[in-house]
Design a protein around this motif. Structure first.
Motif, PDB file in Angstrom:
ATOM      1  N   MET A 129       0.946  -1.288   0.130  1.00 49.29           N
ATOM      2  CA  MET A 129       0.133  -0.153  -0.052  1.00 49.29           C
ATOM      3  C   MET A 129       0.833   1.190   0.066  1.00 49.29           C
ATOM      4  O   MET A 129       1.650   1.190   0.835  1.00 49.29           O
ATOM      5  CB  MET A 129      -1.068  -0.088   1.307  1.00 49.29           C
ATOM      6  CG  MET A 129      -1.777   1.110   1.193  1.00 49.29           C
ATOM      7  SD  MET A 129      -2.916   0.937   2.657  1.00 49.29           S
ATOM      8  CE  MET A 129      -2.763   2.477   3.370  1.00 49.29           C
ATOM      9  N   LEU A 130       0.529   2.207  -0.910  1.00 48.53           N
ATOM     10  CA  LEU A 130       1.489   3.386  -1.027  1.00 48.53           C
ATOM     11  C   LEU A 130       0.641   4.659  -0.043  1.00 48.53           C
ATOM     12  O   LEU A 130      -0.675   4.625   0.060  1.00 48.53           O
ATOM     13  CB  LEU A 130       1.351   3.820  -2.334  1.00 48.53           C
ATOM     14  CG  LEU A 130       1.902   5.275  -2.691  1.00 48.53           C
ATOM     15  CD1 LEU A 130       3.547   5.181  -2.252  1.00 48.53           C
ATOM     16  CD2 LEU A 130       1.893   5.699  -3.995  1.00 48.53           C
ATOM     17  N   GLN A 131       1.748   4.930   0.833  1.00 50.29           N
ATOM     18  CA  GLN A 131       1.081   5.970   1.667  1.00 50.29           C
ATOM     19  C   GLN A 131       2.045   7.353   1.745  1.00 50.29           C
ATOM     20  O   GLN A 131       2.903   7.206   1.621  1.00 50.29           O
ATOM     21  CB  GLN A 131       1.147   5.481   3.114  1.00 50.29           C
ATOM     22  CG  GLN A 131       0.569   6.512   4.329  1.00 50.29           C
ATOM     23  CD  GLN A 131       0.628   5.728   5.517  1.00 50.29           C
ATOM     24  OE1 GLN A 131       0.950   4.672   5.895  1.00 50.29           O
ATOM     25  NE2 GLN A 131       0.234   6.430   6.522  1.00 50.29           N
ATOM     26  N   ILE A 132       1.412   8.496   1.448  1.00 50.02           N
ATOM     27  CA  ILE A 132       1.997   9.814   1.271  1.00 50.02           C
ATOM     28  C   ILE A 132       1.967  10.464   2.481  1.00 50.02           C
ATOM     29  O   ILE A 132       0.775  10.688   3.207  1.00 50.02           O
ATOM     30  CB  ILE A 132       1.146  10.618   0.177  1.00 50.02           C
ATOM     31  CG1 ILE A 132       1.358   9.760  -1.162  1.00 50.02           C
ATOM     32  CG2 ILE A 132       1.946  11.801   0.096  1.00 50.02           C
ATOM     33  CD1 ILE A 132       0.729  10.407  -2.171  1.00 50.02           C
ATOM     34  N   ILE A 133       2.942  10.918   3.002  1.00 45.48           N
ATOM     35  CA  ILE A 133       3.111  11.479   4.608  1.00 45.48           C
ATOM     36  C   ILE A 133       3.243  13.024   4.092  1.00 45.48           C
ATOM     37  O   ILE A 133       3.980  13.338   3.296  1.00 45.48           O
ATOM     38  CB  ILE A 133       4.448  11.169   5.084  1.00 45.48           C
ATOM     39  CG1 ILE A 133       4.471   9.600   5.387  1.00 45.48           C
ATOM     40  CG2 ILE A 133       4.472  11.671   6.317  1.00 45.48           C
ATOM     41  CD1 ILE A 133       5.591   8.816   5.655  1.00 45.48           C
ATOM     42  N   THR A 134       2.178  13.627   4.710  1.00 40.69           N
ATOM     43  CA  THR A 134       2.212  15.011   4.365  1.00 40.69           C
ATOM     44  C   THR A 134       2.427  15.997   5.862  1.00 40.69           C
ATOM     45  O   THR A 134       2.717  17.123   5.672  1.00 40.69           O
ATOM     46  CB  THR A 134       0.754  15.137   4.506  1.00 40.69           C
ATOM     47  OG1 THR A 134      -0.016  14.803   5.124  1.00 40.69           O
ATOM     48  CG2 THR A 134       0.301  14.588   2.834  1.00 40.69           C
ATOM     49  N   THR A 135       2.646  15.472   6.779  1.00 40.58           N
ATOM     50  CA  THR A 135       3.107  16.195   8.044  1.00 40.58           C
ATOM     51  C   THR A 135       3.979  15.546   9.021  1.00 40.58           C
ATOM     52  O   THR A 135       3.908  14.389   8.742  1.00 40.58           O
ATOM     53  CB  THR A 135       1.647  16.173   8.947  1.00 40.58           C
ATOM     54  OG1 THR A 135       1.163  15.176   9.577  1.00 40.58           O
ATOM     55  CG2 THR A 135       0.733  17.002   8.264  1.00 40.58           C
ATOM     56  N   ASN A 136       4.427  16.057   9.722  1.00 40.25           N
ATOM     57  CA  ASN A 136       5.394  15.512  10.765  1.00 40.25           C
ATOM     58  C   ASN A 136       4.865  14.614  11.491  1.00 40.25           C
ATOM     59  O   ASN A 136       5.282  13.710  12.017  1.00 40.25           O
ATOM     60  CB  ASN A 136       6.214  16.725  11.814  1.00 40.25           C
ATOM     61  CG  ASN A 136       7.365  17.384  10.813  1.00 40.25           C
ATOM     62  OD1 ASN A 136       7.716  16.968   9.804  1.00 40.25           O
ATOM     63  ND2 ASN A 136       7.730  18.500  11.331  1.00 40.25           N
TER      64      ASN A 136
END
Length: 92
Positions: A1-8
């Motif tokens: 599963m691809l997960q995009i991290i947007t915050t710390n």
């Protein structure tokens, strides 16, 4: 599963989950048994065999022993492990 991290916070959460998963899945080792050094007389009683049988097993290399001078001693757990291994080997 691809997960995009947007915050710390999302990154910290992902790292925390990964570390927690790794820690919870560490293979458990069997605790080591502290040596219990005993005499032949004590070992023969614990195993229900004669001293002569212990001597025969020792000579055949069936059980480990310690010799200090003229004294023979046995590590109970090593002897039990050795006998168990021999027993499993004979069943094959």
């Amino acid at each position: 599963m691809l997960q995009i991290i947007t915050t710390n916070e999302a990154f910290k959460s992902l790292i925390l989950e990964a570390v927690e998963f790794a820690v919870n899945n560490i293979p458990q080792k069997e605790p080591t048994k502290e040596a219990q050094i005993i005499t032949g007389e004590d070992l023969s009683k614990k195993l229900g065999v004669t001293i002569q049988t212990l001597i025969r097993w020792r000579q055949k290399g069936k059980i480990p022993f310690l010799q200090i001078g003229n004294s023979i001693r046995y590590d109970l757990y090593k002897v039990l492990d050795s006998l168990e291994a021999k027993k499993k080997g004979a069943k094959k």
